[in-house]
Design a protein around this motif. Structure first.
Motif, PDB file in Angstrom:
ATOM      1  N   ARG A 199      44.173  31.364  42.928  1.00  0.00           N
ATOM      2  CA  ARG A 199      44.775  31.546  41.606  1.00  0.00           C
ATOM      3  C   ARG A 199      44.718  32.997  41.104  1.00  0.00           C
ATOM      4  NH1 ARG A 199      41.822  28.095  39.276  1.00  0.00           N
ATOM      5  NH2 ARG A 199      43.085  26.288  39.848  1.00  0.00           N
ATOM      6  N   PRO A 200      43.567  33.695  41.166  1.00  0.00           N
ATOM      7  CA  PRO A 200      43.533  35.069  40.653  1.00  0.00           C
ATOM      8  C   PRO A 200      44.467  36.019  41.399  1.00  0.00           C
ATOM      9  CG  PRO A 200      41.311  34.185  40.864  1.00  0.00           C
ATOM     10  CD  PRO A 200      42.223  33.228  41.568  1.00  0.00           C
ATOM     11  N   SER A 201      44.593  35.842  42.711  1.00  0.00           N
ATOM     12  CA  SER A 201      45.500  36.705  43.473  1.00  0.00           C
ATOM     13  C   SER A 201      46.950  36.444  43.104  1.00  0.00           C
ATOM     14  CB  SER A 201      45.289  36.486  44.974  1.00  0.00           C
ATOM     15  OG  SER A 201      44.008  36.933  45.362  1.00  0.00           O
ATOM     16  N   LEU A 202      47.286  35.180  42.859  1.00  0.00           N
ATOM     17  CA  LEU A 202      48.645  34.866  42.415  1.00  0.00           C
ATOM     18  C   LEU A 202      48.936  35.510  41.062  1.00  0.00           C
ATOM     19  CD1 LEU A 202      49.316  31.115  43.305  1.00  0.00           C
ATOM     20  CD2 LEU A 202      50.593  33.122  44.096  1.00  0.00           C
ATOM     21  N   GLU A 203      47.968  35.463  40.167  1.00  0.00           N
ATOM     22  CA  GLU A 203      48.154  36.071  38.853  1.00  0.00           C
ATOM     23  C   GLU A 203      48.331  37.574  38.973  1.00  0.00           C
ATOM     24  OE1 GLU A 203      44.700  34.737  36.802  1.00  0.00           O
ATOM     25  OE2 GLU A 203      45.489  32.712  36.436  1.00  0.00           O
ATOM     26  N   THR A 204      47.568  38.196  39.873  1.00  0.00           N
ATOM     27  CA  THR A 204      47.728  39.625  40.112  1.00  0.00           C
ATOM     28  C   THR A 204      49.116  39.928  40.666  1.00  0.00           C
ATOM     29  OG1 THR A 204      45.363  40.023  40.488  1.00  0.00           O
ATOM     30  CG2 THR A 204      46.897  41.581  41.487  1.00  0.00           C
ATOM     31  N   ALA A 205      49.565  39.116  41.622  1.00  0.00           N
ATOM     32  CA  ALA A 205      50.872  39.336  42.241  1.00  0.00           C
ATOM     33  C   ALA A 205      51.995  39.243  41.213  1.00  0.00           C
ATOM     34  CB  ALA A 205      51.084  38.324  43.360  1.00  0.00           C
ATOM     35  N   ARG A 206      51.893  38.269  40.315  1.00  0.00           N
ATOM     36  CA  ARG A 206      52.934  38.096  39.295  1.00  0.00           C
ATOM     37  C   ARG A 206      52.955  39.242  38.297  1.00  0.00           C
ATOM     38  NH1 ARG A 206      50.818  31.972  38.604  1.00  0.00           N
ATOM     39  NH2 ARG A 206      51.923  31.012  40.367  1.00  0.00           N
ATOM     40  N   ALA A 207      51.817  39.916  38.147  1.00  0.00           N
ATOM     41  CA  ALA A 207      51.723  40.993  37.162  1.00  0.00           C
ATOM     42  C   ALA A 207      52.052  42.360  37.749  1.00  0.00           C
ATOM     43  CB  ALA A 207      50.310  41.016  36.557  1.00  0.00           C
ATOM     44  N   GLN A 211      53.028  50.635  47.238  1.00  0.00           N
ATOM     45  CA  GLN A 211      51.896  50.637  46.309  1.00  0.00           C
ATOM     46  C   GLN A 211      51.570  49.226  45.828  1.00  0.00           C
ATOM     47  OE1 GLN A 211      53.454  53.398  43.445  1.00  0.00           O
ATOM     48  NE2 GLN A 211      52.382  55.160  44.328  1.00  0.00           N
ATOM     49  N   ARG A 212      52.600  48.457  45.535  1.00  0.00           N
ATOM     50  CA  ARG A 212      52.360  47.088  45.066  1.00  0.00           C
ATOM     51  C   ARG A 212      51.753  46.228  46.174  1.00  0.00           C
ATOM     52  NH1 ARG A 212      57.436  48.112  42.710  1.00  0.00           N
ATOM     53  NH2 ARG A 212      58.544  46.795  44.220  1.00  0.00           N
ATOM     54  N   LEU A 213      52.237  46.423  47.403  1.00  0.00           N
ATOM     55  CA  LEU A 213      51.667  45.673  48.517  1.00  0.00           C
ATOM     56  C   LEU A 213      50.207  46.063  48.731  1.00  0.00           C
ATOM     57  CD1 LEU A 213      51.966  43.725  50.880  1.00  0.00           C
ATOM     58  CD2 LEU A 213      52.848  45.631  52.266  1.00  0.00           C
ATOM     59  N   TRP A 214      49.924  47.351  48.648  1.00  0.00           N
ATOM     60  CA  TRP A 214      48.525  47.800  48.815  1.00  0.00           C
ATOM     61  C   TRP A 214      47.635  47.188  47.736  1.00  0.00           C
ATOM     62  CZ3 TRP A 214      44.340  49.979  46.594  1.00  0.00           C
ATOM     63  CH2 TRP A 214      43.371  50.543  47.420  1.00  0.00           C
ATOM     64  N   GLU A 215      48.124  47.190  46.516  1.00  0.00           N
ATOM     65  CA  GLU A 215      47.312  46.678  45.416  1.00  0.00           C
ATOM     66  C   GLU A 215      47.009  45.188  45.586  1.00  0.00           C
ATOM     67  OE1 GLU A 215      47.122  46.657  40.533  1.00  0.00           O
ATOM     68  OE2 GLU A 215      48.731  47.729  41.584  1.00  0.00           O
ATOM     69  N   LEU A 216      48.012  44.417  46.012  1.00  0.00           N
ATOM     70  CA  LEU A 216      47.768  42.994  46.232  1.00  0.00           C
ATOM     71  C   LEU A 216      46.783  42.782  47.378  1.00  0.00           C
ATOM     72  CD1 LEU A 216      48.300  40.024  45.679  1.00  0.00           C
ATOM     73  CD2 LEU A 216      50.298  40.163  47.201  1.00  0.00           C
ATOM     74  N   THR A 254      54.683  35.760  48.616  1.00  0.00           N
ATOM     75  CA  THR A 254      54.656  37.011  47.855  1.00  0.00           C
ATOM     76  C   THR A 254      54.411  38.191  48.793  1.00  0.00           C
ATOM     77  OG1 THR A 254      53.817  35.870  45.899  1.00  0.00           O
ATOM     78  CG2 THR A 254      53.531  38.257  45.979  1.00  0.00           C
ATOM     79  N   TYR A 255      53.502  38.018  49.733  1.00  0.00           N
ATOM     80  CA  TYR A 255      53.290  39.065  50.737  1.00  0.00           C
ATOM     81  C   TYR A 255      54.584  39.327  51.518  1.00  0.00           C
ATOM     82  CZ  TYR A 255      48.170  39.429  50.432  1.00  0.00           C
ATOM     83  OH  TYR A 255      46.886  39.677  50.020  1.00  0.00           O
ATOM     84  N   ARG A 256      55.294  38.263  51.868  1.00  0.00           N
ATOM     85  CA  ARG A 256      56.536  38.419  52.626  1.00  0.00           C
ATOM     86  C   ARG A 256      57.558  39.235  51.844  1.00  0.00           C
ATOM     87  NH1 ARG A 256      61.282  36.697  52.261  1.00  0.00           N
ATOM     88  NH2 ARG A 256      60.751  35.249  50.563  1.00  0.00           N
ATOM     89  N   ARG A 257      57.707  38.915  50.562  1.00  0.00           N
ATOM     90  CA  ARG A 257      58.692  39.612  49.733  1.00  0.00           C
ATOM     91  C   ARG A 257      58.309  41.074  49.520  1.00  0.00           C
ATOM     92  NH1 ARG A 257      58.397  37.960  45.062  1.00  0.00           N
ATOM     93  NH2 ARG A 257      56.964  36.180  45.132  1.00  0.00           N
ATOM     94  N   LEU A 258      57.021  41.330  49.308  1.00  0.00           N
ATOM     95  CA  LEU A 258      56.576  42.719  49.137  1.00  0.00           C
ATOM     96  C   LEU A 258      56.762  43.509  50.427  1.00  0.00           C
ATOM     97  CD1 LEU A 258      53.333  42.297  46.991  1.00  0.00           C
ATOM     98  CD2 LEU A 258      55.471  43.392  46.296  1.00  0.00           C
ATOM     99  N   LEU A 259      56.469  42.878  51.555  1.00  0.00           N
ATOM    100  CA  LEU A 259      56.677  43.549  52.840  1.00  0.00           C
ATOM    101  C   LEU A 259      58.151  43.870  53.041  1.00  0.00           C
ATOM    102  CD1 LEU A 259      55.844  44.471  55.686  1.00  0.00           C
ATOM    103  CD2 LEU A 259      56.004  42.086  56.419  1.00  0.00           C
ATOM    104  N   ALA A 260      59.036  42.924  52.724  1.00  0.00           N
ATOM    105  CA  ALA A 260      60.471  43.133  52.904  1.00  0.00           C
ATOM    106  C   ALA A 260      60.994  44.255  52.017  1.00  0.00           C
ATOM    107  CB  ALA A 260      61.219  41.838  52.603  1.00  0.00           C
ATOM    108  N   ALA A 261      60.334  44.493  50.902  1.00  0.00           N
ATOM    109  CA  ALA A 261      60.784  45.536  49.974  1.00  0.00           C
ATOM    110  C   ALA A 261      60.369  46.932  50.417  1.00  0.00           C
ATOM    111  CB  ALA A 261      60.237  45.258  48.577  1.00  0.00           C
ATOM    112  N   THR A 262      59.403  47.046  51.337  1.00  0.00           N
ATOM    113  CA  THR A 262      59.003  48.363  51.815  1.00  0.00           C
ATOM    114  C   THR A 262      60.055  48.898  52.775  1.00  0.00           C
ATOM    115  OG1 THR A 262      57.781  47.530  53.755  1.00  0.00           O
ATOM    116  CG2 THR A 262      56.578  47.683  51.657  1.00  0.00           C
ATOM    117  N   ALA A 263      60.069  50.217  52.957  1.00  0.00           N
ATOM    118  CA  ALA A 263      61.036  50.820  53.876  1.00  0.00           C
ATOM    119  C   ALA A 263      60.812  50.316  55.297  1.00  0.00           C
ATOM    120  CB  ALA A 263      60.925  52.340  53.818  1.00  0.00           C
ATOM    121  N   ALA A 264      59.555  50.211  55.699  1.00  0.00           N
ATOM    122  CA  ALA A 264      59.253  49.754  57.051  1.00  0.00           C
ATOM    123  C   ALA A 264      59.618  48.285  57.226  1.00  0.00           C
ATOM    124  CB  ALA A 264      57.765  49.964  57.353  1.00  0.00           C
TER     125      ALA A 264
END
Length: 261
Positions: free
Chosen positions: A116-124, A132-137, A179-189
């Motif tokens: 739950r806390p990680s999901l809340e962090t991801a949504r915020a 940067q967002r992927l690193w933070e999560l 959420t990890y998948r979507r953040l990964l897809a948003a990176t250039a790599a």
């Protein structure tokens, strides 16, 4: 989870037990805590403690979760009875059923608290680059899994967790992985990967983060704050390398995200 989370007793709200001014005594015309006057309509809220326990800031519900976390991760889930949990929490066994339906209900709550806390962090997560967002999560998730005195993430491996009773936890964990998948897809790599390669990279990245559970297994007990921070940051760095982010691009994400304290 897990342990993905704050440990039981830090964030879960719970009811407090009724108290009396003098144990075992009552003024004429008064009622003992937990009883109901005829016609009063007052609901019985619990049972007295079975044994005296040191004064605690935890509610009875939180004490049950804390006791269960300790016993499940040391003695094993199957070997832990509600009687053992009640004795460890210092309450009567029947009192557990005032707060939970049974042992599976307690396990479900512990598991969900690791996600739950990680999901809340991801949504915020807003602002900054996708890297940067992927690193933070990654940092937040690894830090939560390693926080607290008990390795709740080890409970993920229980065969019982694959049953329908724990479908809510599995859905939450699936949402976090997506959420990890979507953040990964948003990176250039990540954007340069084929869908199949991106799915595989997501599996590897998610497994890397949850791999800190094994580190905790080999080093039981609560981690020192500096060790916890070093491990979480190193895990996040490794995750971004796995995602294909070049080393020269790591300092900015490392400076931008530190996750919740």
């Amino acid at each position: 989870m897990s342990a993905r989370s704050t440990q039981p007793g830090s964030t879960q709200p719970g009811a407090t037990e009724p108290r009396s001014t003098q144990p075992g005594t009552a003024q004429p015309g008064s009622t003992q805590p937990g009883s109901t006057q005829p016609g009063s309509g007052v609901r019985r809220v619990g049972r007295p403690r079975a044994v005296a326990r040191p004064r605690s800031e935890l509610s009875p519900r939180e004490e049950i979760l804390t006791a269960a976390a300790e016993l499940f991760t040391t003695n094993g889930y199957a070997a832990t009875s509600t009687r053992a949990m009640a004795e460890r929490a210092g309450i009567r066994q029947a009192s557990i059923y005032h707060y939970f339906d049974g042992k599976e209900d307690i396990l479900a709550e512990l598991l969900e608290s690791t996600v739950r806390p990680s999901l809340e962090t991801a949504r915020a997560l807003t602002g900054g680059t996708p890297e940067q967002r992927l690193w933070e999560l990654c940092h937040c998730d690894a830090r939560l899994l390693c926080s607290g005195p008990h390795n709740l993430g080890a409970l993920y491996l229980l065969p019982e967790v694959r049953t329908e009773r724990f479908a809510a936890f599995l859905r939450m964990r699936g949402e976090l992985k997506d959420t990890y998948r979507r953040l990964l897809a948003a990176t250039a790599a990540g954007a340069a990967l084929t869908p199949a390669d991106r799915a595989l990279r997501t599996d590897l990245l998610f497994a890397l983060i949850e791999g800190v559970i094994l580190i905790r297994r080999d080093a039981p007990g609560e981690m020192a704050a500096d060790v916890l921070e070093t491990l979480a940051a190193a895990t996040a760095d490794a995750a971004l390398r796995l995602a294909g982010v070049a080393d020269r691009d790591l300092p900015d994400p490392r400076e931008a995200g530190r996750g919740p304290a």
